[in-house]
Design an enzyme around this catalytic site. Structure first.
Site, mmCIF file in Angstrom:
data_model
loop_
_atom_site.group_PDB
_atom_site.id
_atom_site.type_symbol
_atom_site.label_atom_id
_atom_site.label_comp_id
_atom_site.label_asym_id
_atom_site.label_seq_id
_atom_site.Cartn_x
_atom_site.Cartn_y
_atom_site.Cartn_z
ATOM 1 N N LYS A 14 -0.199 10.947 4.115
ATOM 2 C CA LYS A 14 -1.435 10.478 3.313
ATOM 3 C C LYS A 14 -2.717 11.000 3.630
ATOM 4 O O LYS A 14 -2.885 11.438 4.859
ATOM 5 C CB LYS A 14 -1.339 8.842 3.220
ATOM 6 N N TYR A 54 3.394 5.335 -7.861
ATOM 7 C CA TYR A 54 3.444 4.066 -7.334
ATOM 8 C C TYR A 54 3.613 2.951 -8.556
ATOM 9 O O TYR A 54 3.166 1.884 -8.742
ATOM 10 C CB TYR A 54 2.033 3.620 -6.739
ATOM 11 N N PHE A 62 -2.788 -5.305 -4.436
ATOM 12 C CA PHE A 62 -3.114 -4.252 -3.533
ATOM 13 C C PHE A 62 -3.370 -3.266 -4.248
ATOM 14 O O PHE A 62 -3.696 -1.783 -3.490
ATOM 15 C CB PHE A 62 -2.404 -4.148 -2.330
ATOM 16 N N ARG A 90 13.058 6.659 6.917
ATOM 17 C CA ARG A 90 12.483 5.181 6.775
ATOM 18 C C ARG A 90 12.492 4.792 8.138
ATOM 19 O O ARG A 90 11.500 4.183 8.645
ATOM 20 C CB ARG A 90 13.250 4.269 5.933
ATOM 21 N N THR A 96 6.189 -0.961 6.734
ATOM 22 C CA THR A 96 4.840 -0.781 6.248
ATOM 23 C C THR A 96 3.404 -1.245 6.940
ATOM 24 O O THR A 96 2.326 -0.317 7.035
ATOM 25 C CB THR A 96 4.784 -1.555 4.939
ATOM 26 N N ARG A 107 4.679 5.059 12.198
ATOM 27 C CA ARG A 107 3.459 4.174 12.004
ATOM 28 C C ARG A 107 2.958 3.557 13.337
ATOM 29 O O ARG A 107 1.883 3.009 13.570
ATOM 30 C CB ARG A 107 3.867 3.178 10.683
ATOM 31 N N ASN A 127 -1.551 3.713 6.643
ATOM 32 C CA ASN A 127 -0.193 3.660 7.461
ATOM 33 C C ASN A 127 0.224 4.993 7.281
ATOM 34 O O ASN A 127 1.398 5.523 7.650
ATOM 35 C CB ASN A 127 0.731 2.660 6.876
ATOM 36 N N HIS A 130 4.380 7.903 3.464
ATOM 37 C CA HIS A 130 5.094 7.612 2.368
ATOM 38 C C HIS A 130 6.450 8.026 2.559
ATOM 39 O O HIS A 130 6.589 9.262 2.953
ATOM 40 C CB HIS A 130 4.536 7.757 1.171
ATOM 41 N N GLU A 141 11.326 10.215 -7.362
ATOM 42 C CA GLU A 141 10.082 10.690 -6.570
ATOM 43 C C GLU A 141 10.181 12.285 -6.418
ATOM 44 O O GLU A 141 9.063 12.970 -6.494
ATOM 45 C CB GLU A 141 9.726 10.071 -5.405
HETATM 46 O O1 CDP Z 1 5.028 2.432 1.852
HETATM 47 P P1 CDP Z 1 6.049 1.459 2.278
HETATM 48 O O2 CDP Z 1 7.202 1.645 1.305
HETATM 49 O O3 CDP Z 1 6.363 1.216 3.399
HETATM 50 O O4 CDP Z 1 5.383 0.141 1.507
HETATM 51 P P2 CDP Z 1 5.312 -0.247 -0.195
HETATM 52 O O5 CDP Z 1 5.680 -2.061 -0.323
HETATM 53 O O6 CDP Z 1 6.031 0.540 -1.135
HETATM 54 O O7 CDP Z 1 3.730 -0.325 -0.349
HETATM 55 C C1 CDP Z 1 3.100 1.077 -0.714
HETATM 56 C C2 CDP Z 1 1.828 1.228 0.148
HETATM 57 O O8 CDP Z 1 1.044 0.157 -0.551
HETATM 58 C C3 CDP Z 1 1.957 0.778 1.571
HETATM 59 O O9 CDP Z 1 2.323 1.859 2.371
HETATM 60 C C4 CDP Z 1 0.488 0.535 1.821
HETATM 61 O O10 CDP Z 1 -0.270 1.754 2.025
HETATM 62 C C5 CDP Z 1 0.157 0.003 0.575
HETATM 63 N N1 CDP Z 1 0.100 -1.593 0.674
HETATM 64 C C6 CDP Z 1 -1.164 -2.292 0.874
HETATM 65 O O11 CDP Z 1 -1.957 -1.800 1.123
HETATM 66 N N2 CDP Z 1 -1.096 -3.678 0.959
HETATM 67 C C7 CDP Z 1 0.240 -4.376 0.834
HETATM 68 N N3 CDP Z 1 0.032 -5.903 0.796
HETATM 69 C C8 CDP Z 1 1.248 -3.583 0.521
HETATM 70 C C9 CDP Z 1 1.287 -2.288 0.374
HETATM 71 MG MG MG Z 2 7.740 1.870 -0.801
#
Ligand code: CDP
Ligand code: MG
Length: 163
Positions: A14, A54, A62, A90, A96, A107, A127, A130, A141
């Site tokens: 990112k 997304y 968010f 992962r 996350t 992370r 973080n 992705h 994707e």
């Molecule tokens: O990236 P990951 O799959 O771990 O998390 P996700 O639940 O798919 O969310 C995508 C991205 O959204 C995260 O990596 C964060 O950058 C952001 N996010 C956030 O800013 N606040 C949240 N409560 C959840 C996600």
């Molecule tokens: Mg995700």
């Protein structure tokens, strides 16, 4: 080898990872684990593309901050191949929320942002990275981010020592 266990997954470094100069360090984690890069490019996405990538999150609270974050600078898109690549990547990436990510994960080692802090500031969790959540998402994707001709098939030493 059972073909379903040999997978490709999408990784995005990112804008925070690019701007902090962590590209090489993060890519090394995947190379060291014996995973193979089969596609890679630097892309600055717009809001429309962010909504496609997304799509599962567009209606969430968010999302506004997330869109602002992911469109704030170039991201490095990578297609990574290996055995159980989706789960293994992962695992290397970690959960996350960087605050909860253990040392040893990308992370956990290179970020410390929290949900509380991000929510109070109305910004996305910074973080760094992705990684596709499951095999179906990975396939979708990779098709979104890469053309067929941008994906490469080649041999590495992993053919002999890792695969
Ligand atoms: O990236 P990951 O799959 O771990 O998390 P996700 O639940 O798919 O969310 C995508 C991205 O959204 C995260 O990596 C964060 O950058 C952001 N996010 C956030 O800013 N606040 C949240 N409560 C959840 C996600
Ligand atoms: Mg995700």
């Amino acid at each position: 080898m059972p073909q379903s266990l040999f997978q490709r997954t999408l990784v995005l470094l990112k804008p925070d990872a690019i701007q902090r100069g962590l590209m090489g360090t993060i890519i090394s984690r995947f190379e060291s684990a014996g995973l193979k890069t089969v596609g890679m490019k630097l892309v600055w996405v717009d809001k429309e593309f962010s909504k496609k990538h997304y799509s599962a999150h567009v209606d969430k609270k968010f999302y506004i901050g997330l869109e602002e974050f992911i469109t704030s600078g170039p991201v490095l898109a990578m297609a990574i191949e290996g055995i159980h690549a989706v789960d293994v990547v992962r695992k290397l990436v970690g959960p996350t929320e960087p605050k909860e990510a253990t040392p040893g994960t990308i992370r956990g080692d290179f970020a410390h942002h929290s949900y509380d802090y991000a929510d109070k500031k109305n910004i996305a969790i910074k973080n760094l990275i992705h990684a596709s959540g499951n095999k179906e998402d990975a396939e979708k994707e990779i098709a979104l981010w890469f053309d067929e001709k941008e994906m490469h098939t080649y041999k590495t030493v992993h053919e002999m020592h890792v695969f």
